[in-house]
Design an enzyme around this catalytic site. Structure first.
Site, PDB file in Angstrom:
ATOM      1  CG  HIS A   1       3.631   3.378  -3.129  1.00  0.00           C
ATOM      2  ND1 HIS A   1       2.532   3.076  -3.749  1.00  0.00           N
ATOM      3  CD2 HIS A   1       3.874   4.438  -3.014  1.00  0.00           C
ATOM      4  CE1 HIS A   1       1.723   4.095  -4.027  1.00  0.00           C
ATOM      5  NE2 HIS A   1       2.637   5.033  -3.615  1.00  0.00           N
TER       6      HIS A   1
ATOM      7  CG  ASP B   1      -1.154   8.824  -1.598  1.00  0.00           C
ATOM      8  OD1 ASP B   1      -0.477   9.399  -0.723  1.00  0.00           O
ATOM      9  OD2 ASP B   1      -0.636   8.711  -2.572  1.00  0.00           O
TER      10      ASP B   1
ATOM     11  CG  HIS C   1       1.148   8.127  -5.819  1.00  0.00           C
ATOM     12  ND1 HIS C   1       0.924   9.119  -5.299  1.00  0.00           N
ATOM     13  CD2 HIS C   1       1.368   8.297  -7.177  1.00  0.00           C
ATOM     14  CE1 HIS C   1       1.950  10.097  -5.892  1.00  0.00           C
ATOM     15  NE2 HIS C   1       2.134   9.713  -7.085  1.00  0.00           N
TER      16      HIS C   1
ATOM     17  CG  ASP D   1       0.159  12.127  -2.732  1.00  0.00           C
ATOM     18  OD1 ASP D   1      -1.235  11.856  -2.859  1.00  0.00           O
ATOM     19  OD2 ASP D   1       0.765  11.236  -2.920  1.00  0.00           O
TER      20      ASP D   1
END
Ligand SMILES: [Zn+2]
Ligand SMILES: [Zn+2]
Length: 616
Positions: free
Chosen positions: A136, A172, A174, A261
């Site tokens: 990120h 991931d 995200h 995750d």
């Protein structure tokens, strides 16, 4: 170093720790590495040496004033003393500064750099950087526990040192927004992120239409998936997009972010994946690396916040796949005994905890979300994959047998074309058996490096029950061009119209372009027929066009292609189809046969054409 795989991690990385009240904490390193050691799949010899990243490396991705802020706020008490500056650089909330964070972040980046460098240089086949994949982090801002974008730094450094094309696959939960942003206009780095849709989950981005910027348009690919997608849905999306994308992009190096995750037990997301799903994904990535990247693969650990049961097992499964080391049949009890109470008494299988059926997951909502995911995947494929690649990697096996809409004229034909490069034989309905006997000109490099593989690609199209390959070859049997005609991909607006066929690909070898081969091939393939009862269409998105050697702009190339189709009786049309309509260099052409029933013609016009454009 032993063998051809290594782990880029050591105890120094425990310093990357936002504290016990934050999900990203030092415990993950120890929990993961201690399990690898207890399972006897990791020795000291397997560890790759690394150093903290230097300014010159970090500045490939980050601004100097941000790096200076990281250093300044690493001192205890510095951030509270200057909250405005800390906020400016995102060093608040989740990313609240901790003493020594600058050095810790440099170590994470250093580990990933060492892994990527060693694999790119050929010293290792595969490498795993578990405490890495801080995807990120932005140019001048810390985001979501990510202080520096170690993956982007390592990729940028390696593409600078070697002329490599890098495929970055982010699994991931995200969206991999920081890595995407770092290479948004870079045609040498293709980023693809599968994640829970940003409608519900941080960071909110990662929509299908985020495709990159020139000259990297089409090299950013996003597959936003619904909550409760589960293993099967996630794997189906991966298969429909990632493998064909790799075939189209032809990368030299695979870098992955294997965040776990998305697991059903993870507190931060709702994708409901299981360890079985992560193991399958690792297997697919491994195959992909060997098929498309000469084996070069660097995996990073990414997110994952269930530190007792999920993260260590996910790392062990990934490292076992990558290194070829076999895990013992059960998770070692000595290791389980070191974990906190609930994990200690829990099951000892590697795939535990298993995916649980959540309440309502089999209800009508499940069907709805599956359909939504399928719509997303189809849109991604149309946008990101050139037609010829979609032909070879179909979404579903096409219905076989009596093809409703084959081209008229069932007997195979042969023709001739006198091109500037010499005489060519044109041949339709080329059977796979003949294609396997012909040679393929190395100048046809639609999506594999090796002409033998390209020949196999053509044979596979010919084997599709409703696909047809029309080739141009020299009298000596060298294929220099082909046209593929096929049923449109199931589930698209084109497929819902009966009697409609798509010209799915036109390829001509580089040495034979501008010799009228494409026009001659197309005219031969879809020879105008006064009794035609078919609608033939073709669509092309500008970034699918191999403009590298043509010296043409996308708009100029569209004109050339439009003329090739016009010579075969097609008309250039304006369409409502959003995936074509939104860029002026995209092309849509159609030929509506004179015997097409009026109702079908009207359905075509109203469903696909914009405004009141006159039809022939
Ligand atoms: Zn994540
Ligand atoms: Zn391997």
């Amino acid at each position: 170093m032993s063998g051809t795989s290594a782990v880029a991690a050591d105890g120094r990385l425990a310093a990357y720790d936002f504290g016990p009240d934050r999900p990203f904490q030092a415990g993950r390193l120890d929990a993961g590495l201690s399990l690898l050691r207890a399972a006897k799949v990791l020795d000291e010899d397997d560890l790759l040496a690394f150093h903290p990243a230097a300014d010159a490396d970090l500045e490939l991705i980050h601004d100097r004033d941000y790096l200076e802020a990281l250093a300044r706020f690493s001192a205890a008490g510095a951030a509270p003393a200057d909250p405005v500056e800390a906020t400016r650089f995102g060093l608040v909330g989740d990313n609240r500064p901790f003493p020594g964070m600058d050095q810790a972040a440099r170590l994470v980046a250093g580990a990933t750099m060492a892994a990527v460098d060693a694999v790119a240089a050929g010293d290792l086949a595969h490498a795993f950087a578990p405490v890495a994949g801080l995807h990120h982090a932005q140019r001048r801002r810390a985001v979501g526990f990510c202080l520096v974008n170690d993956v982007a730094v390592a990729i940028a450094r390696c593409t600078r040192a070697w002329p490599l094309r890098v495929l970055y696959v982010d699994l991931d939960a995200h969206h991999g927004d920081g890595v995407q942003a770092a290479f948004y206009d870079d045609p040498r780095v293709c980023t693809v992120s599968l994640h829970e849709t940003g409608r519900y989950l941080f960071p909110g981005s990662g929509e299908v239409h985020e495709l990159g910027r020139p000259p990297g348009t089409g090299r950013s690919v996003n597959v936003p998936l619904e909550p409760r997608t589960g293993d099967d849905g996630f794997l189906a999306a991966f298969d429909a997009v990632v493998e064909p994308l790799a075939a189209a992009f032809r990368p030299d190096l695979l870098v992955t972010q294997n965040g776990c995750d998305g697991h059903a037990d993870d507190p931060l997301s709702d994708l409901t994946l299981s360890l079985r799903g992560f193991r399958e994904l690792a297997r697919r990535l491994h195959k992909l690396a060997h098929r498309h990247c000469q084996g070069r693969w660097v995996a990073t650990g990414g997110g994952g916040y269930d530190l007792d049961r999920v993260v260590p097992r996910a790392w062990a499964l990934l490292w076992s796949e990558l290194s070829g080391r076999r895990l013992p049949s059960r998770v070692p009890s000595a290791w389980l005994a070191t974990r906190p109470a609930p994990a200690q008494d829990g099951p000892s299988g590697w795939l535990e905890p298993r995916q649980r059926r959540r309440r309502g997951s089999a209800g009508p909502g499940a069907r709805e979300l599956e359909e939504r995911n399928q719509r997303t995947v189809r849109a991604v494929r149309r946008l990101a994959l050139p037609p010829s690649v979609r032909v070879v990697y179909p979404l579903a096996r096409r219905a076989g047998g009596a093809a409703a809409g084959r081209l008229p004229g069932w007997e195979p034909r042969a023709g001739e074309h006198r091109s500037a490069g010499g005489p060519l034989v044109l041949r339709d309905r080329t059977p796979a058996s003949l294609l396997r006997r012909l040679e393929v000109d190395p100048g046809i490099h639609a999506f594999v490096r090796d002409p033998d593989q390209e020949r196999e690609v053509l044979a596979r199209i010919a084997e599709e029950p409703t696909g047809e390959v029309v080739v141009a070859h020299t009298p000596e049997g060298m294929v220099v061009g082909y046209v593929a005609v096929l049923d449109p991909e199931p589930g698209t607006r084109f497929a819902s119209l009966p009697g409609l066929l798509e010209v799915g690909a036109i390829e001509v070898a580089t040495g034979w372009r501008r010799a009228g081969v494409a026009s001659a091939l197309l005219r031969f393939a879809v020879e105008p027929d006064p009794f035609e009862d078919l609608i033939l269409i073709a669509s092309g998105l500008s970034w699918h066009w191999d403009l590298d050697q043509s010296g043409l702009s996308a708009v100029a190339y569209r004109r050339v292609l439009g003329r090739v189709f016009e010579a075969a009786g097609f008309e250039t049309l304006r369409t409502d189809e959003p995936e074509i309509a939104y860029h002026p260099a995209n092309l849509f052409v159609a030929r509506v046969g004179s015997r097409v029933p009026p109702a079908r013609r009207a359905a075509f016009t109203s469903r696909l054409l914009r405004g009141h454009h006159a039809m022939p």
